[in-house]
Motif scaffolding. Structure first.
Motif, PDB file in Angstrom:
ATOM      1  N   ILE A  81      14.087  27.934  -7.050  1.00  0.00           N
ATOM      2  CA  ILE A  81      13.666  27.428  -5.767  1.00  0.00           C
ATOM      3  C   ILE A  81      14.567  28.231  -4.641  1.00  0.00           C
ATOM      4  CG2 ILE A  81      13.483  25.562  -3.923  1.00  0.00           C
ATOM      5  CD1 ILE A  81      12.808  23.908  -6.570  1.00  0.00           C
ATOM      6  N   LYS A  82      14.087  29.187  -3.879  1.00  0.00           N
ATOM      7  CA  LYS A  82      14.855  29.695  -2.667  1.00  0.00           C
ATOM      8  C   LYS A  82      15.316  28.471  -1.585  1.00  0.00           C
ATOM      9  CE  LYS A  82      16.437  33.293  -0.175  1.00  0.00           C
ATOM     10  NZ  LYS A  82      17.821  33.585  -0.091  1.00  0.00           N
ATOM     11  N   VAL A  83      16.586  28.617  -1.327  1.00  0.00           N
ATOM     12  CA  VAL A  83      17.036  27.699  -0.204  1.00  0.00           C
ATOM     13  C   VAL A  83      17.365  28.322   1.022  1.00  0.00           C
ATOM     14  CG1 VAL A  83      18.759  26.020   0.189  1.00  0.00           C
ATOM     15  CG2 VAL A  83      17.788  26.181  -2.253  1.00  0.00           C
ATOM     16  N   TYR A  84      16.837  27.627   2.076  1.00  0.00           N
ATOM     17  CA  TYR A  84      17.315  28.127   3.407  1.00  0.00           C
ATOM     18  C   TYR A  84      17.861  26.938   4.161  1.00  0.00           C
ATOM     19  CZ  TYR A  84      14.053  32.232   2.593  1.00  0.00           C
ATOM     20  OH  TYR A  84      13.360  33.251   1.935  1.00  0.00           O
ATOM     21  N   ARG A  85      19.202  27.033   4.380  1.00  0.00           N
ATOM     22  CA  ARG A  85      19.789  25.986   4.900  1.00  0.00           C
ATOM     23  C   ARG A  85      20.068  26.193   6.714  1.00  0.00           C
ATOM     24  NH1 ARG A  85      24.849  27.439   1.284  1.00  0.00           N
ATOM     25  NH2 ARG A  85      23.709  29.171   1.677  1.00  0.00           N
ATOM     26  N   GLY A  86      20.451  25.275   7.309  1.00  0.00           N
ATOM     27  CA  GLY A  86      20.610  25.271   8.486  1.00  0.00           C
ATOM     28  C   GLY A  86      19.401  24.675   9.639  1.00  0.00           C
ATOM     29  N   CYS A  87      18.414  24.328   8.869  1.00  0.00           N
ATOM     30  CA  CYS A  87      17.032  23.675   9.352  1.00  0.00           C
ATOM     31  C   CYS A  87      17.316  22.558  10.142  1.00  0.00           C
ATOM     32  CB  CYS A  87      15.880  23.877   8.690  1.00  0.00           C
ATOM     33  SG  CYS A  87      15.527  25.333   7.760  1.00  0.00           S
ATOM     34  N   SER A  88      16.608  22.158  11.228  1.00  0.00           N
ATOM     35  CA  SER A  88      16.598  20.751  12.086  1.00  0.00           C
ATOM     36  C   SER A  88      15.274  20.806  12.725  1.00  0.00           C
ATOM     37  CB  SER A  88      17.820  21.092  12.859  1.00  0.00           C
ATOM     38  OG  SER A  88      17.817  22.022  13.944  1.00  0.00           O
ATOM     39  N   GLY A  89      15.186  19.650  12.965  1.00  0.00           N
ATOM     40  CA  GLY A  89      14.092  18.980  14.139  1.00  0.00           C
ATOM     41  C   GLY A  89      12.766  18.854  13.020  1.00  0.00           C
ATOM     42  N   ASN A  90      11.693  18.699  13.816  1.00  0.00           N
ATOM     43  CA  ASN A  90      10.247  18.456  12.879  1.00  0.00           C
ATOM     44  C   ASN A  90      10.193  19.217  11.717  1.00  0.00           C
ATOM     45  OD1 ASN A  90       7.379  18.990  13.009  1.00  0.00           O
ATOM     46  ND2 ASN A  90       7.592  16.897  13.954  1.00  0.00           N
ATOM     47  N   ALA A  91       9.964  18.557  10.837  1.00  0.00           N
ATOM     48  CA  ALA A  91       9.754  19.369   9.314  1.00  0.00           C
ATOM     49  C   ALA A  91       8.447  20.193   9.420  1.00  0.00           C
ATOM     50  CB  ALA A  91       9.328  18.156   8.443  1.00  0.00           C
ATOM     51  N   SER A  92       7.409  19.912   9.955  1.00  0.00           N
ATOM     52  CA  SER A  92       6.224  20.863  10.040  1.00  0.00           C
ATOM     53  C   SER A  92       6.271  21.851  10.907  1.00  0.00           C
ATOM     54  CB  SER A  92       5.180  20.122  10.593  1.00  0.00           C
ATOM     55  OG  SER A  92       4.596  18.848   9.816  1.00  0.00           O
ATOM     56  N   LYS A  93       7.242  21.810  12.086  1.00  0.00           N
ATOM     57  CA  LYS A  93       7.560  22.711  12.940  1.00  0.00           C
ATOM     58  C   LYS A  93       8.493  23.964  12.044  1.00  0.00           C
ATOM     59  CE  LYS A  93       8.820  24.550  17.293  1.00  0.00           C
ATOM     60  NZ  LYS A  93       9.090  25.695  16.823  1.00  0.00           N
ATOM     61  N   ALA A  94       9.533  23.349  11.295  1.00  0.00           N
ATOM     62  CA  ALA A  94      10.267  24.086  10.414  1.00  0.00           C
ATOM     63  C   ALA A  94       9.558  25.103   9.619  1.00  0.00           C
ATOM     64  CB  ALA A  94      11.547  23.139   9.917  1.00  0.00           C
ATOM     65  N   VAL A  95       8.589  24.329   8.805  1.00  0.00           N
ATOM     66  CA  VAL A  95       7.824  25.064   7.910  1.00  0.00           C
ATOM     67  C   VAL A  95       6.974  26.297   8.568  1.00  0.00           C
ATOM     68  CG1 VAL A  95       5.626  24.874   6.375  1.00  0.00           C
ATOM     69  CG2 VAL A  95       7.588  23.071   6.474  1.00  0.00           C
ATOM     70  N   GLN A  96       6.463  25.893   9.788  1.00  0.00           N
ATOM     71  CA  GLN A  96       5.608  26.952  10.679  1.00  0.00           C
ATOM     72  C   GLN A  96       6.618  27.885  11.123  1.00  0.00           C
ATOM     73  OE1 GLN A  96       2.258  26.801  10.837  1.00  0.00           O
ATOM     74  NE2 GLN A  96       2.836  29.023  11.157  1.00  0.00           N
ATOM     75  N   ASP A  97       7.787  27.787  11.555  1.00  0.00           N
ATOM     76  CA  ASP A  97       9.019  28.576  11.740  1.00  0.00           C
ATOM     77  C   ASP A  97       9.264  29.591  10.627  1.00  0.00           C
ATOM     78  OD1 ASP A  97       8.783  27.638  14.467  1.00  0.00           O
ATOM     79  OD2 ASP A  97      10.611  26.819  14.361  1.00  0.00           O
ATOM     80  N   PHE A  98       9.147  29.201   9.686  1.00  0.00           N
ATOM     81  CA  PHE A  98       9.570  29.833   8.395  1.00  0.00           C
ATOM     82  C   PHE A  98       8.293  30.860   8.227  1.00  0.00           C
ATOM     83  CE2 PHE A  98       8.882  30.331   3.783  1.00  0.00           C
ATOM     84  CZ  PHE A  98      10.125  31.157   3.494  1.00  0.00           C
TER      85      PHE A  98
END
Length: 123
Positions: A81-98
């Motif tokens: 599982i590839k990990v990206y740390r430093g995310c914050s805020g709305n979970a759906s928005k974080a996924v879309q930003d990714f």
């Protein structure tokens, strides 16, 4: 593709191992969120629980997290599982930003034993 996010409500939790749940987003071939499911967080520290193997069995290949210690990072990486740390805020928005290529790993971990250390990095 499946992406997991440690969450509290619908917000990315700052601490991987102490979140309320793991939100698992299924992504279609057009990079759209197709489905989201919640998996309750196991009791205790995330790096010592079975969450990495459970997420791997569910097909998760990416974890978008606020912060986590080295133990959790190593366990997740060991389960492919590839990990990206430093995310914050709305979970759906974080996924879309990714999915839009706007997220990179902060490279910073969380040492909750270090006095005065706060784990809330912005992107």
């Amino acid at each position: 593709m499946k992406i997991a996010v440690p969450t509290r409500g619908n917000i990315v939790d700052d601490h991987f191992g102490h979140c309320e749940a793991y939100s698992v987003f299924t992504i279609d071939n057009n990079k759209n969120i197709e489905n989201a499911e919640l998996y309750p967080s196991p009791q205790g520290c995330g790096c010592k629980s079975n969450i990495a193997s459970l997420l791997q069995e569910e097909g998760v290949t990416v974890m978008l997290a606020g912060n986590m210690g080295t133990g959790a990072l190593n366990v997740l990486t060991g389960h492919r599982i590839k990990v990206y740390r430093g995310c914050s805020g709305n979970a759906s928005k974080a996924v879309q930003d990714f999915l839009d290529g706007k997220i990179a790993d902060s490279g910073e971990g969380c040492d909750h034993h270090q006095e005065g250390h706060q784990c809330n990095h912005e992107l």
